[in-house]
Scaffold this motif. Sequence first.
Motif, PDB file in Angstrom:
ATOM      1  N   LEU A  90       0.893  -1.135   0.104  1.00 29.57           N
ATOM      2  CA  LEU A  90      -0.128   0.034  -0.011  1.00 29.57           C
ATOM      3  C   LEU A  90       0.791   1.196   0.161  1.00 29.57           C
ATOM      4  O   LEU A  90       0.437   2.157  -0.509  1.00 29.57           O
ATOM      5  N   LEU A  91       1.894   1.166   0.543  1.00 32.33           N
ATOM      6  CA  LEU A  91       3.119   2.298   0.635  1.00 32.33           C
ATOM      7  C   LEU A  91       3.971   2.466  -0.406  1.00 32.33           C
ATOM      8  O   LEU A  91       4.722   3.589  -0.408  1.00 32.33           O
ATOM      9  N   SER A  92       4.093   1.517  -1.357  1.00 38.49           N
ATOM     10  CA  SER A  92       4.980   1.265  -2.202  1.00 38.49           C
ATOM     11  C   SER A  92       4.884   2.440  -3.339  1.00 38.49           C
ATOM     12  O   SER A  92       3.525   2.890  -3.634  1.00 38.49           O
ATOM     13  N   GLU A  93       5.760   3.009  -4.014  1.00 39.92           N
ATOM     14  CA  GLU A  93       5.699   4.141  -4.920  1.00 39.92           C
ATOM     15  C   GLU A  93       5.029   3.801  -6.126  1.00 39.92           C
ATOM     16  O   GLU A  93       4.465   4.857  -6.862  1.00 39.92           O
ATOM     17  N   ASN A  94       4.850   2.405  -6.394  1.00 40.23           N
ATOM     18  CA  ASN A  94       4.323   2.055  -7.551  1.00 40.23           C
ATOM     19  C   ASN A  94       2.789   1.345  -7.541  1.00 40.23           C
ATOM     20  O   ASN A  94       1.916   1.282  -8.377  1.00 40.23           O
ATOM     21  N   ASN A  95       2.072   1.725  -6.210  1.00 43.33           N
ATOM     22  CA  ASN A  95       0.898   1.184  -6.004  1.00 43.33           C
ATOM     23  C   ASN A  95      -0.104   2.417  -5.623  1.00 43.33           C
ATOM     24  O   ASN A  95       0.085   3.299  -5.067  1.00 43.33           O
ATOM     25  N   PRO A  96      -1.085   2.779  -6.781  1.00 46.98           N
ATOM     26  CA  PRO A  96      -1.976   4.031  -6.655  1.00 46.98           C
ATOM     27  C   PRO A  96      -2.997   3.737  -5.812  1.00 46.98           C
ATOM     28  O   PRO A  96      -3.570   4.961  -5.488  1.00 46.98           O
ATOM     29  N   ARG A  97      -3.284   2.750  -5.144  1.00 48.00           N
ATOM     30  CA  ARG A  97      -4.635   2.594  -4.156  1.00 48.00           C
ATOM     31  C   ARG A  97      -4.460   3.754  -3.087  1.00 48.00           C
ATOM     32  O   ARG A  97      -5.445   4.559  -3.005  1.00 48.00           O
ATOM     33  N   LEU A  98      -3.408   3.896  -2.524  1.00 49.54           N
ATOM     34  CA  LEU A  98      -3.390   4.913  -1.595  1.00 49.54           C
ATOM     35  C   LEU A  98      -2.589   6.049  -2.046  1.00 49.54           C
ATOM     36  O   LEU A  98      -3.150   7.331  -1.561  1.00 49.54           O
ATOM     37  N   ARG A  99      -1.811   5.906  -2.860  1.00 52.29           N
ATOM     38  CA  ARG A  99      -0.953   7.257  -3.443  1.00 52.29           C
ATOM     39  C   ARG A  99      -1.737   8.065  -3.887  1.00 52.29           C
ATOM     40  O   ARG A  99      -1.638   9.288  -3.919  1.00 52.29           O
ATOM     41  N   ASP A 100      -2.705   7.571  -4.822  1.00 57.17           N
ATOM     42  CA  ASP A 100      -3.724   8.592  -5.616  1.00 57.17           C
ATOM     43  C   ASP A 100      -4.730   8.766  -5.024  1.00 57.17           C
ATOM     44  O   ASP A 100      -5.896   9.457  -5.896  1.00 57.17           O
ATOM     45  N   ASP A 101      -5.313   8.501  -3.772  1.00 52.23           N
ATOM     46  CA  ASP A 101      -6.415   8.797  -3.199  1.00 52.23           C
ATOM     47  C   ASP A 101      -6.163   9.725  -1.960  1.00 52.23           C
ATOM     48  O   ASP A 101      -5.924   9.391  -1.098  1.00 52.23           O
ATOM     49  N   ALA A 102      -6.438  11.333  -2.520  1.00 56.42           N
ATOM     50  CA  ALA A 102      -6.076  12.427  -1.626  1.00 56.42           C
ATOM     51  C   ALA A 102      -6.852  12.426  -0.332  1.00 56.42           C
ATOM     52  O   ALA A 102      -6.288  12.479   0.618  1.00 56.42           O
ATOM     53  N   SER A 103      -8.205  11.993  -0.444  1.00 49.82           N
ATOM     54  CA  SER A 103      -9.022  11.931   0.666  1.00 49.82           C
ATOM     55  C   SER A 103      -8.615  10.804   1.800  1.00 49.82           C
ATOM     56  O   SER A 103      -8.610  10.960   2.888  1.00 49.82           O
ATOM     57  N   LEU A 104      -8.458   9.706   0.916  1.00 49.59           N
ATOM     58  CA  LEU A 104      -7.808   8.452   2.036  1.00 49.59           C
ATOM     59  C   LEU A 104      -6.528   8.986   2.775  1.00 49.59           C
ATOM     60  O   LEU A 104      -6.318   8.786   4.017  1.00 49.59           O
ATOM     61  N   ARG A 105      -5.758   9.541   1.781  1.00 51.16           N
ATOM     62  CA  ARG A 105      -4.281   9.838   2.453  1.00 51.16           C
ATOM     63  C   ARG A 105      -4.461  10.874   3.650  1.00 51.16           C
ATOM     64  O   ARG A 105      -3.773  10.960   4.735  1.00 51.16           O
ATOM     65  N   GLU A 106      -5.443  11.742   3.460  1.00 52.34           N
ATOM     66  CA  GLU A 106      -5.547  12.687   4.494  1.00 52.34           C
ATOM     67  C   GLU A 106      -6.134  12.035   5.825  1.00 52.34           C
ATOM     68  O   GLU A 106      -5.827  12.534   6.834  1.00 52.34           O
ATOM     69  N   ARG A 107      -6.896  11.159   5.713  1.00 50.18           N
ATOM     70  CA  ARG A 107      -7.260  10.411   7.123  1.00 50.18           C
ATOM     71  C   ARG A 107      -6.347   9.507   7.602  1.00 50.18           C
ATOM     72  O   ARG A 107      -6.257   8.997   8.687  1.00 50.18           O
ATOM     73  N   VAL A 108      -5.371   8.983   6.815  1.00 56.25           N
ATOM     74  CA  VAL A 108      -4.108   7.975   7.184  1.00 56.25           C
ATOM     75  C   VAL A 108      -3.125   8.364   7.665  1.00 56.25           C
ATOM     76  O   VAL A 108      -2.701   7.846   8.746  1.00 56.25           O
ATOM     77  N   PHE A 109      -2.647   9.570   7.045  1.00 59.38           N
ATOM     78  CA  PHE A 109      -1.296   9.911   7.537  1.00 59.38           C
ATOM     79  C   PHE A 109      -1.487  11.285   8.635  1.00 59.38           C
ATOM     80  O   PHE A 109      -2.217  12.126   8.324  1.00 59.38           O
ATOM     81  N   LYS A 110      -0.705  11.282   9.594  1.00 61.75           N
ATOM     82  CA  LYS A 110      -0.561  12.011  10.485  1.00 61.75           C
ATOM     83  C   LYS A 110       1.021  12.444  10.749  1.00 61.75           C
ATOM     84  O   LYS A 110       1.633  11.530  10.629  1.00 61.75           O
ATOM     85  N   LYS A 111       1.349  13.646  11.107  1.00 62.43           N
ATOM     86  CA  LYS A 111       2.645  13.641  11.257  1.00 62.43           C
ATOM     87  C   LYS A 111       3.010  13.312  12.718  1.00 62.43           C
ATOM     88  O   LYS A 111       2.343  13.304  13.560  1.00 62.43           O
ATOM     89  N   ARG A 112       4.152  12.639  12.753  1.00 60.64           N
ATOM     90  CA  ARG A 112       4.563  11.695  13.899  1.00 60.64           C
ATOM     91  C   ARG A 112       4.907  12.759  15.225  1.00 60.64           C
ATOM     92  O   ARG A 112       4.586  12.118  16.308  1.00 60.64           O
ATOM     93  N   GLU A 113       5.505  14.011  14.801  1.00 61.45           N
ATOM     94  CA  GLU A 113       5.872  14.764  15.840  1.00 61.45           C
ATOM     95  C   GLU A 113       4.508  15.377  16.876  1.00 61.45           C
ATOM     96  O   GLU A 113       4.595  15.707  17.741  1.00 61.45           O
ATOM     97  N   GLU A 114       3.431  15.230  15.905  1.00 61.33           N
ATOM     98  CA  GLU A 114       2.138  15.707  16.707  1.00 61.33           C
ATOM     99  C   GLU A 114       1.474  14.863  17.391  1.00 61.33           C
ATOM    100  O   GLU A 114       0.329  14.899  17.997  1.00 61.33           O
ATOM    101  N   ALA A 115       1.758  13.309  17.117  1.00 62.86           N
ATOM    102  CA  ALA A 115       0.765  12.409  17.496  1.00 62.86           C
ATOM    103  C   ALA A 115       1.181  12.099  18.948  1.00 62.86           C
ATOM    104  O   ALA A 115       2.281  12.007  19.576  1.00 62.86           O
ATOM    105  N   GLU A 116       0.236  11.609  19.782  1.00 66.99           N
ATOM    106  CA  GLU A 116       0.363  11.476  21.021  1.00 66.99           C
ATOM    107  C   GLU A 116       0.265   9.903  21.211  1.00 66.99           C
ATOM    108  O   GLU A 116      -0.673   9.335  21.161  1.00 66.99           O
ATOM    109  N   MET A 117       1.387   9.408  21.424  1.00 67.11           N
ATOM    110  CA  MET A 117       1.581   7.688  21.519  1.00 67.11           C
ATOM    111  C   MET A 117       1.306   7.467  22.843  1.00 67.11           C
ATOM    112  O   MET A 117       1.290   7.968  23.959  1.00 67.11           O
ATOM    113  N   VAL A 118       0.536   6.116  22.663  1.00 69.75           N
ATOM    114  CA  VAL A 118       0.166   5.492  23.926  1.00 69.75           C
ATOM    115  C   VAL A 118       0.746   4.179  24.076  1.00 69.75           C
ATOM    116  O   VAL A 118       1.252   3.552  22.990  1.00 69.75           O
TER     117      VAL A 118
END
Length: 418
Positions: A90-118
């Motif tokens: 899913l994260l590979s440079e050649n796979n469009p499933r997540l790469r080309d879905d801007a709406s899904l990417r926005e929900r999936v990726f968060k800045k690591r430095e801003e995340a509160e880990m538990v």
Amino acid sequence: MLKAFIDVPTDSHFPLQNLPYGAYQTTDGEIHLCSAIGEFIVDLFVLDEEGLFDGPELNNQFVFQDSTLNYFMSLGKPAWIEARTTLQKLLSENNPRLRDDASLRERVFKKREEAEMVLPVQIGDYTDFYSSEQHARNVGSMFRDPENALLPNWKHLPVGYHGRASSVVISGTSLHRPKGQIIPQDAEEPVFGPSSLLDFELEVGFFTGPGNNLGEPVPVDKAKDHIFGLVLVNDWSARDIQKWEYQPLGPFLAKNWATSISPWIVTMEALEPFRAELPAQDPKPLDYLFQEKPTTFNINLEVFLKTEQTDIPQMICSSNFRNLYWSMTQQLAHHTITGCNIQPGDLYGSGTISGPEAHSFGSLLELAWKGTKPIKLTSGEERTFLEDGDEVIMTGFAQGKGYKVGFGEVRGKILPAR
């Protein structure tokens, strides 16, 4: 070499070859399981909700909808490999499933430095071993006879003790200096007060996946199938409390007040390219511990100290996971040889990891040699043990060709006693 469509700095601990597991708290207060790629976390809850983990092992069980990894851990190696392979694709440079879905990417990726880990695991049990020969020799030399630093059992079995699971905390948790009974020098009666000989212990821990039935030991050659992944561990220690309490049964209050772990669990699959030979074991272990070619992993480990008078943490220790005498599989086989049953999410610490050189000693007890050789800091300060306001930062990584597989950090700051 594997390459993600997300930009990953060359010195990042989290390339596509890693993909560790963790958990974070969303802005809505929910706990989501996640992975890490470069400077981002990857929300596995969202990917799972989209039905993207649909292989034969996971089969849309929605294992990442849980708030902990325990159920996923229980499924075993085939499910772990399938999930990792799916995520890499899913994260590979050649796979469009997540790469080309801007709406899904926005929900999936968060800045690591801003995340509160538990904590990503509900830890049922915690065991701490004592498996670095150099550490054992250093401590034995200090407190007993240097000519007989190791006790007679040490090279026959992985020495360990049962720790306290409830006080295992995530990196970044500040900790109050513990109080307890302490025996002053040359005194006959103890006093009660805050520990003045507070220490860190550089360790690496592993989490177990599938368990075993009560009464059925885990064979040493099958133990690897029960190990899910590794974390950095700082098993804090109050040396003066321990000195008074540990005879005849070992540490208790000196260790039960806190153990810090890194937020990311690095999988065995990610570490496989860094497998290395274990140091020679002499005498030959008994049959239930013996392996023809016991192995470990080449993982660089570093400890930094930041005081209230310094802006930049100073490295005070550089060691390696290879500096262990007993392997993880031997530790687990020994732990279960009585028929003791392990469970998904149990944590096992390596014990302090010290190398042969003074700079590789994995505790202040050794680095400052029982307080006789204070560590000199760039600020002009000295340390024999930790003072209030001191922050200990541990990090670790395995170095590949053009990439690292790392753990991030485990941090902890000492606050005054309550």
